[in-house]
Design an enzyme around this catalytic site. Sequence first.
Site, PDB file in Angstrom:
ATOM      1  N   TYR A 151       0.853  -1.202   0.000  1.00 55.37           N
ATOM      2  CA  TYR A 151       0.000   0.000   0.000  1.00 55.37           C
ATOM      3  C   TYR A 151       0.885   1.248   0.000  1.00 55.37           C
ATOM      4  O   TYR A 151       0.724   2.135  -0.837  1.00 55.37           O
ATOM      5  CB  TYR A 151      -0.917  -0.021   1.221  1.00 55.37           C
ATOM      6  CG  TYR A 151      -1.581   1.300   1.534  1.00 55.37           C
ATOM      7  CD1 TYR A 151      -0.986   2.204   2.420  1.00 55.37           C
ATOM      8  CD2 TYR A 151      -2.782   1.652   0.934  1.00 55.37           C
ATOM      9  CE1 TYR A 151      -1.578   3.422   2.699  1.00 55.37           C
ATOM     10  CE2 TYR A 151      -3.386   2.877   1.221  1.00 55.37           C
ATOM     11  CZ  TYR A 151      -2.772   3.756   2.108  1.00 55.37           C
ATOM     12  OH  TYR A 151      -3.359   4.975   2.375  1.00 55.37           O
TER      13      TYR A 151
HETATM   14  N1  LIG Z   1      -9.192   7.567   6.074  1.00 53.71           N
HETATM   15  C1  LIG Z   1      -8.007   8.021   6.467  1.00 53.71           C
HETATM   16  O1  LIG Z   1      -7.802   8.337   7.657  1.00 53.71           O
HETATM   17  C2  LIG Z   1      -6.901   8.156   5.470  1.00 53.71           C
HETATM   18  C3  LIG Z   1      -7.170   8.147   4.110  1.00 53.71           C
HETATM   19  N2  LIG Z   1      -6.139   8.294   3.216  1.00 53.71           N
HETATM   20  C4  LIG Z   1      -6.465   8.306   1.777  1.00 53.71           C
HETATM   21  O2  LIG Z   1      -7.528   9.234   1.546  1.00 53.71           O
HETATM   22  C5  LIG Z   1      -8.440   8.702   0.560  1.00 53.71           C
HETATM   23  C6  LIG Z   1      -9.837   8.638   1.157  1.00 53.71           C
HETATM   24  O3  LIG Z   1      -9.808   7.784   2.309  1.00 53.71           O
HETATM   25  P1  LIG Z   1     -11.143   6.964   2.714  1.00 53.71           P
HETATM   26  O4  LIG Z   1     -12.326   7.847   2.525  1.00 53.71           O
HETATM   27  O5  LIG Z   1     -10.886   6.321   4.029  1.00 53.71           O
HETATM   28  O6  LIG Z   1     -11.160   5.853   1.570  1.00 53.71           O
HETATM   29  P2  LIG Z   1     -11.971   4.449   1.538  1.00 53.71           P
HETATM   30  O7  LIG Z   1     -11.152   3.377   2.177  1.00 53.71           O
HETATM   31  O8  LIG Z   1     -13.340   4.711   2.015  1.00 53.71           O
HETATM   32  O9  LIG Z   1     -11.935   4.151  -0.050  1.00 53.71           O
HETATM   33  C7  LIG Z   1     -12.592   5.018  -0.942  1.00 53.71           C
HETATM   34  C8  LIG Z   1     -13.294   4.213  -1.990  1.00 53.71           C
HETATM   35  O10 LIG Z   1     -12.366   3.605  -2.885  1.00 53.71           O
HETATM   36  C9  LIG Z   1     -13.137   2.675  -3.646  1.00 53.71           C
HETATM   37  N3  LIG Z   1     -12.269   1.667  -4.247  1.00 53.71           N
HETATM   38  C10 LIG Z   1     -11.423   0.818  -3.623  1.00 53.71           C
HETATM   39  N4  LIG Z   1     -10.842  -0.020  -4.521  1.00 53.71           N
HETATM   40  C11 LIG Z   1     -11.343   0.311  -5.750  1.00 53.71           C
HETATM   41  C12 LIG Z   1     -11.161  -0.182  -7.062  1.00 53.71           C
HETATM   42  N5  LIG Z   1     -10.345  -1.209  -7.312  1.00 53.71           N
HETATM   43  N6  LIG Z   1     -11.853   0.395  -8.071  1.00 53.71           N
HETATM   44  C13 LIG Z   1     -12.695   1.424  -7.824  1.00 53.71           C
HETATM   45  N7  LIG Z   1     -12.921   1.948  -6.602  1.00 53.71           N
HETATM   46  C14 LIG Z   1     -12.249   1.389  -5.578  1.00 53.71           C
HETATM   47  C15 LIG Z   1     -14.158   2.067  -2.690  1.00 53.71           C
HETATM   48  O11 LIG Z   1     -15.385   2.004  -3.394  1.00 53.71           O
HETATM   49  P3  LIG Z   1     -16.663   1.122  -2.934  1.00 53.71           P
HETATM   50  O12 LIG Z   1     -16.857   1.435  -1.478  1.00 53.71           O
HETATM   51  O13 LIG Z   1     -17.769   1.646  -3.803  1.00 53.71           O
HETATM   52  O14 LIG Z   1     -16.314  -0.317  -3.186  1.00 53.71           O
HETATM   53  C16 LIG Z   1     -14.158   3.047  -1.504  1.00 53.71           C
HETATM   54  O15 LIG Z   1     -15.411   3.529  -1.145  1.00 53.71           O
HETATM   55  C17 LIG Z   1      -7.875   7.338   0.146  1.00 53.71           C
HETATM   56  O16 LIG Z   1      -7.111   7.465  -1.032  1.00 53.71           O
HETATM   57  C18 LIG Z   1      -6.978   6.957   1.311  1.00 53.71           C
HETATM   58  O17 LIG Z   1      -5.923   6.083   0.929  1.00 53.71           O
HETATM   59  C19 LIG Z   1      -4.827   8.388   3.595  1.00 53.71           C
HETATM   60  C20 LIG Z   1      -4.517   8.377   4.936  1.00 53.71           C
HETATM   61  C21 LIG Z   1      -5.526   8.316   5.965  1.00 53.71           C
HETATM   62  N1  LIG Z   2      -8.186   3.612   1.382  1.00 58.89           N
HETATM   63  C1  LIG Z   2      -7.886   3.861   2.664  1.00 58.89           C
HETATM   64  N2  LIG Z   2      -6.638   4.239   3.001  1.00 58.89           N
HETATM   65  C2  LIG Z   2      -6.353   4.460   4.315  1.00 58.89           C
HETATM   66  C3  LIG Z   2      -7.324   4.329   5.299  1.00 58.89           C
HETATM   67  C4  LIG Z   2      -8.634   3.940   4.906  1.00 58.89           C
HETATM   68  O1  LIG Z   2      -9.541   3.800   5.744  1.00 58.89           O
HETATM   69  N3  LIG Z   2      -8.859   3.721   3.587  1.00 58.89           N
HETATM   70  N4  LIG Z   2      -7.047   4.558   6.613  1.00 58.89           N
HETATM   71  C5  LIG Z   2      -5.827   4.854   6.999  1.00 58.89           C
HETATM   72  C6  LIG Z   2      -5.635   5.046   8.498  1.00 58.89           C
HETATM   73  O2  LIG Z   2      -6.302   6.206   8.901  1.00 58.89           O
HETATM   74  C7  LIG Z   2      -4.225   5.149   8.968  1.00 58.89           C
HETATM   75  O3  LIG Z   2      -3.655   6.255   8.360  1.00 58.89           O
HETATM   76  C8  LIG Z   2      -4.208   5.349  10.484  1.00 58.89           C
HETATM   77  O4  LIG Z   2      -4.965   4.403  11.117  1.00 58.89           O
HETATM   78  C9  LIG Z   2      -4.691   4.978   6.054  1.00 58.89           C
HETATM   79  N5  LIG Z   2      -5.110   4.817   4.676  1.00 58.89           N
END
Ligand SMILES: NC(=O)C1=CN([C@@H]2O[C@H](COP(=O)(O)OP(=O)(O)OC[C@H]3O[C@@H](n4cnc5c(N)ncnc54)[C@H](OP(=O)(O)O)[C@@H]3O)[C@@H](O)[C@H]2O)C=CC1
Ligand SMILES: Nc1nc2c(c(=O)[nH]1)N=C([C@H](O)[C@@H](O)CO)CN2
Length: 239
Positions: A151
């Site tokens: 990742y």
């Molecule tokens: N949440 C956090 O604290 C953090 C988030 N981030 C980054 O910020 C962004 C938003 O985070 P977050 O809202 O938690 O994201 P999520 O984990 O909720 O993922 C967002 C969406 O990505 C879609 N997805 C996953 N795989 C695929 C695929 N192969 N093709 C098409 N769609 C796909 C899913 O769609 P579906 O649900 O419709 O299947 C999901 O709803 C991400 O890029 C994440 O890596 C980085 C650090 C911390």
């Molecule tokens: N696609 C996602 N990426 C990440 C997520 C997630 O929920 N979906 N969450 C994290 C965490 O917040 C991590 O940063 C700390 O627990 C990281 N990326």
Amino acid sequence: MDNAIVITGGGQRLGLALAKALHSKLTPVVITYRTERESIAELQKLGITCIKADFSTDAGIDDFNQYIQNHYSSLKAVIHNASDWLAESTTVSASVTMQTMMQVHVQAPYQLNLAFQPLLENYYQQNLSTASIIHLTDFVVDKGSKKHIAYAASKAALANLTLSFSALLAPKVKVNSIAPSLLMFNESDSESYKQKTLQKSLMQIAPGEIEGVEAVQYLLNSRYITGHTLHLNGGRHLV
Ligand SMILES: NC(=O)C1=CN([C@@H]2O[C@H](COP(=O)(O)OP(=O)(O)OC[C@H]3O[C@@H](n4cnc5c(N)ncnc54)[C@H](OP(=O)(O)O)[C@@H]3O)[C@@H](O)[C@H]2O)C=CC1
Ligand SMILES: Nc1nc2c(c(=O)[nH]1)N=C([C@H](O)[C@@H](O)CO)CN2
């Protein structure tokens, strides 16, 4: 249709909040989703176009690109938010884990950015205002992650795309990364995990989707920032 904002992975969490915040008659939002949720019907009621798209295959990327090419003549922004937070496991091979991570975090943004370049440049020509590409990366780009190795590597590759595409597309299109460390927890996160994670930053909070929404709005409104990474890490790099 003109001046659309594309958000990948808009069915929940940050992508859903972005879709609701950015959609307007002047800048219609298009989201991609994979999983049917109540949120999709909610977004459709708001007039937001919801396209089912799975980027785990190149065909899925191509199909979404074709939809956009057939329905839009200019794009104000593309926000690559779709992501899978896969950890290394004993049930999925290392090869499949790395391939899965590179497909959604690198292949999809790379192929769609190249395909959408003319549409983004059309926005600039029509509005004399820069278009935008935003890559959602992660704090672990600079630090690595012993439990999410593939990742982290794939997000580092995505961060590198920001550097290359910002040079390729300037000055008509700005290209930036947003690198959160923690925005919001997942429902499956235990209380002990939450407390441990909160301790990792100076601010010791999970700020929620709004922190990401405001960062995106800041970058969309800029006329000057490109090739940049906006860190949303609560001072975690100083702990
Ligand atoms: N949440 C956090 O604290 C953090 C988030 N981030 C980054 O910020 C962004 C938003 O985070 P977050 O809202 O938690 O994201 P999520 O984990 O909720 O993922 C967002 C969406 O990505 C879609 N997805 C996953 N795989 C695929 C695929 N192969 N093709 C098409 N769609 C796909 C899913 O769609 P579906 O649900 O419709 O299947 C999901 O709803 C991400 O890029 C994440 O890596 C980085 C650090 C911390
Ligand atoms: N696609 C996602 N990426 C990440 C997520 C997630 O929920 N979906 N969450 C994290 C965490 O917040 C991590 O940063 C700390 O627990 C990281 N990326």
